[in-house]
Write a protein that holds these residues in place. Structure first.
Motif, mmCIF file in Angstrom:
data_model
loop_
_atom_site.group_PDB
_atom_site.id
_atom_site.type_symbol
_atom_site.label_atom_id
_atom_site.label_comp_id
_atom_site.label_asym_id
_atom_site.label_seq_id
_atom_site.Cartn_x
_atom_site.Cartn_y
_atom_site.Cartn_z
ATOM 1 N N SER A 330 0.842 -1.209 0.000
ATOM 2 C CA SER A 330 0.000 0.000 0.000
ATOM 3 C C SER A 330 0.870 1.249 0.000
ATOM 4 O O SER A 330 2.058 1.215 0.334
ATOM 5 C CB SER A 330 -0.898 -0.010 1.235
ATOM 6 O OG SER A 330 -0.114 0.115 2.410
ATOM 7 N N SER A 332 0.700 3.724 2.023
ATOM 8 C CA SER A 332 1.111 4.105 3.375
ATOM 9 C C SER A 332 2.367 3.329 3.803
ATOM 10 O O SER A 332 3.261 3.879 4.448
ATOM 11 C CB SER A 332 -0.035 3.854 4.367
ATOM 12 O OG SER A 332 -0.429 2.480 4.353
ATOM 13 N N ARG A 361 3.387 -0.860 12.288
ATOM 14 C CA ARG A 361 1.947 -0.694 12.558
ATOM 15 C C ARG A 361 1.134 -0.985 11.302
ATOM 16 O O ARG A 361 0.070 -1.616 11.364
ATOM 17 C CB ARG A 361 1.689 0.724 13.060
ATOM 18 C CG ARG A 361 0.252 0.953 13.534
ATOM 19 C CD ARG A 361 0.096 2.280 14.254
ATOM 20 N NE ARG A 361 0.514 3.410 13.423
ATOM 21 C CZ ARG A 361 1.585 4.156 13.639
ATOM 22 N NH1 ARG A 361 2.380 3.879 14.673
ATOM 23 N NH2 ARG A 361 1.895 5.169 12.853
ATOM 24 N N GLU A 362 1.671 -0.547 10.144
ATOM 25 C CA GLU A 362 0.958 -0.763 8.880
ATOM 26 C C GLU A 362 0.979 -2.232 8.466
ATOM 27 O O GLU A 362 -0.049 -2.780 8.059
ATOM 28 C CB GLU A 362 1.575 0.096 7.774
ATOM 29 C CG GLU A 362 1.350 1.582 7.939
ATOM 30 C CD GLU A 362 -0.122 1.948 7.786
ATOM 31 O OE1 GLU A 362 -0.819 1.293 6.985
ATOM 32 O OE2 GLU A 362 -0.576 2.878 8.482
ATOM 33 N N GLU A 364 1.397 -4.831 10.314
ATOM 34 C CA GLU A 364 0.732 -5.713 11.278
ATOM 35 C C GLU A 364 -0.731 -5.918 10.935
ATOM 36 O O GLU A 364 -1.323 -6.934 11.294
ATOM 37 C CB GLU A 364 0.870 -5.139 12.697
ATOM 38 C CG GLU A 364 0.515 -6.120 13.793
ATOM 39 C CD GLU A 364 0.845 -5.588 15.169
ATOM 40 O OE1 GLU A 364 0.744 -6.347 16.141
ATOM 41 O OE2 GLU A 364 1.225 -4.387 15.269
ATOM 42 N N SER A 365 -1.287 -4.982 10.212
ATOM 43 C CA SER A 365 -2.697 -5.077 9.841
ATOM 44 C C SER A 365 -2.926 -5.924 8.592
ATOM 45 O O SER A 365 -4.075 -6.194 8.222
ATOM 46 C CB SER A 365 -3.266 -3.670 9.606
ATOM 47 O OG SER A 365 -2.614 -3.040 8.508
ATOM 48 N N LEU A 366 -1.850 -6.314 7.923
ATOM 49 C CA LEU A 366 -1.987 -7.124 6.707
ATOM 50 C C LEU A 366 -2.454 -8.527 7.077
ATOM 51 O O LEU A 366 -2.056 -9.089 8.093
ATOM 52 C CB LEU A 366 -0.658 -7.201 5.954
ATOM 53 C CG LEU A 366 -0.115 -5.866 5.415
ATOM 54 C CD1 LEU A 366 1.261 -6.063 4.799
ATOM 55 C CD2 LEU A 366 -1.070 -5.274 4.381
ATOM 56 N N SER A 367 -3.272 -9.113 6.231
ATOM 57 C CA SER A 367 -3.867 -10.415 6.530
ATOM 58 C C SER A 367 -3.062 -11.582 5.980
ATOM 59 O O SER A 367 -3.275 -12.730 6.380
ATOM 60 C CB SER A 367 -5.292 -10.480 5.960
ATOM 61 O OG SER A 367 -5.265 -10.259 4.544
#
Length: 549
Positions: A330, A332, A361-362, A364-367
């Protein structure tokens, strides 16, 4: 039997033609490869036309160049037997001829029966020489095969071994000097195509791949007079080591290697149900760097995780790779990646840690673990690329390997983040040190070696003390000192051992350990090679000399 190649030389045409007829009458075993009227013609044919033969039948007295002179000059060029044709008044000449290696002589006028007897004797001698030569070639070939097999075993062991002390590099002395290049072939694991394979299928395709490797090596490498060794690393990979003696041929050497790697890739893809990725290393002149080159190729193959398999990967990827946009990353994440790299380049530790927090932080949100790895790899490759651009020397091939390895075997995401952060901070500190002036890297390296003789010393560790690439350091050290780094470390250790033998009562075993040799027998053998005596003999001799004084 191979025909006996014969040269006839006589300045009298009648005698010359008569000898030719008698030789032809002896049968098909005799082949006349040249008939000449004087010795100079024969000599010029050998020098200018590469004429070779088994038997020289020559008159002694001839204009331009006599038979004795001809025989003596050609003996330095060729291996052959000689029969001289002479008159009764040439006794002194014949004595000289026999001393110079003539096999026999025939008196004029030539008797046909006597001639045939002489030629039968010569034939037996030549046949014996042929057999001896063939046996010698067989023995040489057998010795060469045994040596090649031993070399392959050494290379295979080094492929599996991790970094070891420099003392274990003595194995490289069993290989010729010159310019080397290492190639790694790894089967791309395309499970959708190969998961139905039975064990016997794998065995069959493995044999096919090995046949392709052997045929391609023979067709694309050996024809160029390039030495080669290839061996199987594991079920899914192979190694090829190329070597050429003449360094002036090195530019073309790289071109041949590239063409060979591409041909190999295409052939395996075309003739088997699998594809392979091929990693092509850069040239190196010291086989002591084998482990570093091996690690470099492992690093290169990591690029197929990003760029896909069925390719030839070269080391210029380390220099040219940039942090690029990816559909799986992404905007970000790319923004924080850029902030991390900028802070890294400026040496701003606080800004770096802050940017890393945002980056983690960015991701860590990936699946998807695949997406996490892709983002991490882009970041790490960006750091490595920045290191390369700012390193005053050439790139460290192990740096990317270390980077990609830290993403493996992490127990949880917290541990994963800590490893990445620690590695990046460590590299930034290392790059800061790089910018400090190095007054005398050779002296720094030598001092470090002398202070660590009993420890595990490797070329990589030595090069790290002066912030040099191992390959560059090896060449730099030899150019500056006139000796290889292996020879210097060995001589430093043995010199220290000699000092301990003279000044202490330490046991040989303890001295061996104190200078870095775990194997006392190996230490003793090496000590004798360098000093001329075993450690025990040296100590006894020194003690005797001291007591006499």
């Amino acid at each position: 039997m191979t025909q006996i190649r014969t040269v006839i030389v006589d300045d009298e045409g009648r005698i010359r033609r008569g000898i030719e007829r008698m030789v032809r009458s002896l049968g098909d075993e005799w082949e006349i490869v040249g008939v000449f009227s004087d010795g100079l013609e024969v000599y010029e044919a050998v020098i200018n036309q590469s004429l070779s033969f088994d038997l020289l039948i020559s008159d002694i007295r001839m204009p331009e160049m006599d038979g004795l002179t001809l025989n003596k000059k050609l003996k330095s060029q060729l291996s052959f037997l000689t029969i001289f044709i002479s008159g009764f008044d040439d006794f002194e000449y014949l004595q000289t001829a026999l001393r110079d290696g003539a096999v026999n002589y025939i008196l004029k006028p030539i008797d046909k029966e006597q001639f045939q007897i002489q030629m039968d004797e010569v034939k037996q001698k030549i046949q014996m020489l042929y057999k001896e030569k063939q046996e010698w070639h067989r023995m040489q070939e057998k010795a060469s095969q045994l040596e090649y097999t031993k070399q392959l075993q050494l290379l295979s062991q080094m492929t599996w071994n991790e970094e070891k002390d420099i003392a274990y590099l003595e194995w490289i002395r069993q290989f010729p000097s010159g310019c080397y290049q290492l190639i790694h072939i790894s089967i791309d694991q395309i499970y959708s195509q190969t998961r139905e394979f039975l064990p016997e299928d794998w065995n069959s395709w493995t044999q096919s791949i090995e046949n392709i490797v052997e045929e391609t090596v023979a067709g694309s490498i050996r024809v160029h007079q390039i030495n080669s060794w290839w061996w199987r690393g594991s079920k899914l990979n192979y190694w090829i080591l190329l070597q050429i003696q003449d360094k002036a041929y090195a530019p073309n050497f790289l071109t041949i290697s590239r063409e060979f790697a591409e041909k190999l890739r295409i052939s395996i893809h075309k003739l088997t149900p699998v594809t392979v990725s091929v990693a092509l290393g850069h040239e190196f002149n010291d086989l002591a760097l084998f482990s570093d080159m091996k690690n470099e190729l492992h690093s290169l193959l990591q690029f197929r995780m990003i760029q896909g398999g069925n390719q030839v990967f070269e080391t210029d990827l380390f220099e040219g790779i940039k942090v690029q946009k990816s559909k799986g990353i992404s905007s970000s994440i790319l923004k924080f990646t850029e902030q991390v790299i900028n802070s890294f380049a400026q040496g701003k530790r606080d800004d770096l840690l802050k940017a890393l927090q945002g980056f983690f932080r960015e991701i860590e949100s990936l699946s998807s673990p695949v997406m996490i790895n892709e983002a991490i790899h882009y970041l790490l490759i960006g750091i490595v690329n920045n290191w390369i651009e700012n390193d005053g020397y050439s790139e460290d091939p192990n740096l990317l390997t270390d980077a990609l390895n830290i993403t493996k075997n992490a127990a949880n995401f917290i541990q994963f983040k800590d490893r990445v952060k620690m590695w990046i901070v460590h590299v930034m500190e290392k790059m800061t040190d790089l910018k400090k002036e190095q007054h005398n890297p050779i002296q720094v390296a030598k001092e470090w070696i002398k202070n660590n003789l009993g420890d595990n010393i490797s070329i990589k560790k030595i090069a790290q003390q002066v912030y040099m690439n191992p390959n560059y350091f090896c060449d730099y050290f030899k150019n500056q000192t006139g000796e290889t780094i292996l020879d210097y470390v060995t001589s430093a250790r043995l010199e220290k051992a000699r000092e301990l033998l003279e000044k202490t009562d330490l046991k040989i075993y303890d001295i061996s350990l104190s200078v870095g040799y775990q194997d006392t027998k190996y230490f003793s053998r090496l000590f004798k090679q360098w000093i001329g005596q075993t450690p025990s003999q040296f100590r006894n001799q020194f003690s005797k000399t001291s007591s006499d004084n």
